[in-house]
Design a protein around this motif. Structure first.
Motif, PDB file in Angstrom:
ATOM      1  N   THR A 142       0.809  -1.224   0.000  1.00 45.83           N
ATOM      2  CA  THR A 142       0.000   0.000   0.000  1.00 45.83           C
ATOM      3  C   THR A 142       0.843   1.275   0.000  1.00 45.83           C
ATOM      4  O   THR A 142       2.003   1.289   0.424  1.00 45.83           O
ATOM      5  CB  THR A 142      -0.932   0.040   1.218  1.00 45.83           C
ATOM      6  N   LEU A 143       0.206   2.337  -0.470  1.00 43.75           N
ATOM      7  CA  LEU A 143       0.750   3.686  -0.447  1.00 43.75           C
ATOM      8  C   LEU A 143      -0.287   4.595   0.180  1.00 43.75           C
ATOM      9  O   LEU A 143      -1.454   4.579  -0.215  1.00 43.75           O
ATOM     10  CB  LEU A 143       1.051   4.170  -1.872  1.00 43.75           C
ATOM     11  N   ALA A 144       0.127   5.388   1.165  1.00 45.00           N
ATOM     12  CA  ALA A 144      -0.757   6.384   1.782  1.00 45.00           C
ATOM     13  C   ALA A 144      -0.164   7.761   1.526  1.00 45.00           C
ATOM     14  O   ALA A 144       0.951   8.057   1.982  1.00 45.00           O
ATOM     15  CB  ALA A 144      -0.891   6.129   3.276  1.00 45.00           C
ATOM     16  N   LEU A 145      -0.874   8.588   0.766  1.00 44.30           N
ATOM     17  CA  LEU A 145      -0.493   9.980   0.527  1.00 44.30           C
ATOM     18  C   LEU A 145      -1.335  10.846   1.451  1.00 44.30           C
ATOM     19  O   LEU A 145      -2.563  10.886   1.321  1.00 44.30           O
ATOM     20  CB  LEU A 145      -0.731  10.359  -0.932  1.00 44.30           C
ATOM     21  N   PHE A 146      -0.675  11.541   2.357  1.00 49.07           N
ATOM     22  CA  PHE A 146      -1.375  12.207   3.449  1.00 49.07           C
ATOM     23  C   PHE A 146      -0.954  13.669   3.553  1.00 49.07           C
ATOM     24  O   PHE A 146       0.171  14.035   3.221  1.00 49.07           O
ATOM     25  CB  PHE A 146      -1.042  11.475   4.760  1.00 49.07           C
ATOM     26  N   HIS A 147      -1.875  14.494   4.016  1.00 52.40           N
ATOM     27  CA  HIS A 147      -1.545  15.842   4.476  1.00 52.40           C
ATOM     28  C   HIS A 147      -2.520  16.171   5.602  1.00 52.40           C
ATOM     29  O   HIS A 147      -3.701  15.835   5.509  1.00 52.40           O
ATOM     30  CB  HIS A 147      -1.662  16.869   3.344  1.00 52.40           C
ATOM     31  N   PRO A 148      -2.021  16.803   6.683  1.00 50.41           N
ATOM     32  CA  PRO A 148      -2.901  17.039   7.837  1.00 50.41           C
ATOM     33  C   PRO A 148      -3.972  18.097   7.627  1.00 50.41           C
ATOM     34  O   PRO A 148      -4.812  18.297   8.507  1.00 50.41           O
ATOM     35  CB  PRO A 148      -1.928  17.441   8.955  1.00 50.41           C
ATOM     36  N   VAL A 149      -3.982  18.760   6.481  1.00 51.38           N
ATOM     37  CA  VAL A 149      -5.124  19.597   6.088  1.00 51.38           C
ATOM     38  C   VAL A 149      -5.433  19.296   4.627  1.00 51.38           C
ATOM     39  O   VAL A 149      -4.568  18.834   3.883  1.00 51.38           O
ATOM     40  CB  VAL A 149      -4.855  21.117   6.277  1.00 51.38           C
ATOM     41  N   GLY A 150      -6.678  19.558   4.243  1.00 52.19           N
ATOM     42  CA  GLY A 150      -7.087  19.290   2.871  1.00 52.19           C
ATOM     43  C   GLY A 150      -6.566  20.320   1.889  1.00 52.19           C
ATOM     44  O   GLY A 150      -5.934  21.314   2.263  1.00 52.19           O
ATOM     45  N   ARG A 151      -6.847  20.089   0.616  1.00 49.36           N
ATOM     46  CA  ARG A 151      -6.302  20.950  -0.437  1.00 49.36           C
ATOM     47  C   ARG A 151      -6.780  22.392  -0.313  1.00 49.36           C
ATOM     48  O   ARG A 151      -5.989  23.324  -0.445  1.00 49.36           O
ATOM     49  CB  ARG A 151      -6.684  20.395  -1.811  1.00 49.36           C
ATOM     50  N   ALA A 152      -8.064  22.591  -0.054  1.00 51.44           N
ATOM     51  CA  ALA A 152      -8.592  23.957   0.026  1.00 51.44           C
ATOM     52  C   ALA A 152      -8.024  24.700   1.229  1.00 51.44           C
ATOM     53  O   ALA A 152      -7.642  25.873   1.134  1.00 51.44           O
ATOM     54  CB  ALA A 152     -10.115  23.922   0.090  1.00 51.44           C
ATOM     55  N   ALA A 153      -7.951  24.023   2.364  1.00 53.79           N
ATOM     56  CA  ALA A 153      -7.425  24.652   3.573  1.00 53.79           C
ATOM     57  C   ALA A 153      -5.947  24.989   3.406  1.00 53.79           C
ATOM     58  O   ALA A 153      -5.475  26.038   3.849  1.00 53.79           O
ATOM     59  CB  ALA A 153      -7.633  23.741   4.778  1.00 53.79           C
ATOM     60  N   LEU A 154      -5.209  24.106   2.755  1.00 49.06           N
ATOM     61  CA  LEU A 154      -3.784  24.358   2.534  1.00 49.06           C
ATOM     62  C   LEU A 154      -3.587  25.541   1.586  1.00 49.06           C
ATOM     63  O   LEU A 154      -2.736  26.406   1.828  1.00 49.06           O
ATOM     64  CB  LEU A 154      -3.111  23.113   1.961  1.00 49.06           C
ATOM     65  N   ALA A 155      -4.379  25.581   0.519  1.00 50.13           N
ATOM     66  CA  ALA A 155      -4.273  26.699  -0.425  1.00 50.13           C
ATOM     67  C   ALA A 155      -4.582  28.019   0.279  1.00 50.13           C
ATOM     68  O   ALA A 155      -3.877  29.022   0.083  1.00 50.13           O
ATOM     69  CB  ALA A 155      -5.223  26.482  -1.603  1.00 50.13           C
TER      70      ALA A 155
END
Length: 202
Positions: A142-155
């Motif tokens: 498996t591969l898990a691509l993660f970020h602790p905030v979503g795309r809109a919040a990060l932008a």
């Protein structure tokens, strides 16, 4: 043609300047990391790589997931980030490696899983780099691509708008993974987190 050494220098400069204060800038991310690891399907005894591990915030939950019989590797391109991981004591949870995801110092199919927090935005050649991650994972891993905030919040945090060419958009990420030896199985993009899970194809 892009100069890979320029890409590396840029990434290293970016993270070297931020390494010392990285954890204090994002002190509340721990539970999000733990939840993402919990959803990534790891089992006791698994061999997992934290690709682009930074200060090693994922290493404690990864170690908890695979247990004492498992293997946890933390790999990063920036020495200052790995030094910060050591200062935080996270080398106790995994072996830290100074290396590049473009040329992993690992045997083919030697891992069960890869966890990658915030990595994809910093990959100079995403398809090629994701293929290199696929090379070291067994079929069905498996591969898990993660970020602790979503795309809109990060932008919003970065004072920009999401564009249609954003690699993490589901319509872009699925085909990119498919070209790179992975099959996207789960996709979550909400304010509190981004988590895309994929399986290594045979």
């Amino acid at each position: 043609m892009r100069n890979m050494s320029d890409d590396h220098t840029h990434v290293q400069e970016f993270f070297t300047a931020r390494a010392a204060g990285w954890d204090s800038r994002f002190p509340d991310d721990g539970p999000a990391y733990a939840a993402a690891v919990a959803e990534s399907g790891l089992r006791a005894g698994d061999r997992v790589l934290d690709a682009g591990c930074g200060t090693g915030r994922a290493l404690p939950p990864l170690r908890a997931a695979v247990g004492p019989s498992g293997t946890v590797l933390g790999l990063d391109l920036t020495p200052a980030m790995l030094q910060a991981a050591v200062r935080a004591g996270r080398q106790r949870d995994g072996l830290l490696l100074l290396a590049d995801v473009a040329a992993l110092p690992l045997r083919g199919e030697s891992l069960d899983a890869v966890f990658a927090a915030g990595l994809i935005a910093h990959l100079p050649e995403p398809a090629r780099n994701l293929r290199e991650l696929a090379r070291v994972v067994r079929p069905g891993g498996t591969l898990a691509l993660f970020h602790p905030v979503g795309r809109a919040a990060l932008a919003a945090r970065q004072g920009r708008r999401i564009t249609s060419d954003d690699l993490r958009a589901e319509g872009n990420l699925g085909p990119l993974l498919a070209r790179s030896g992975w099959h996207l199985t789960s996709y979550v993009d909400e304010d509190a987190r981004f988590l895309a899970l994929a399986v290594r194809e045979a």
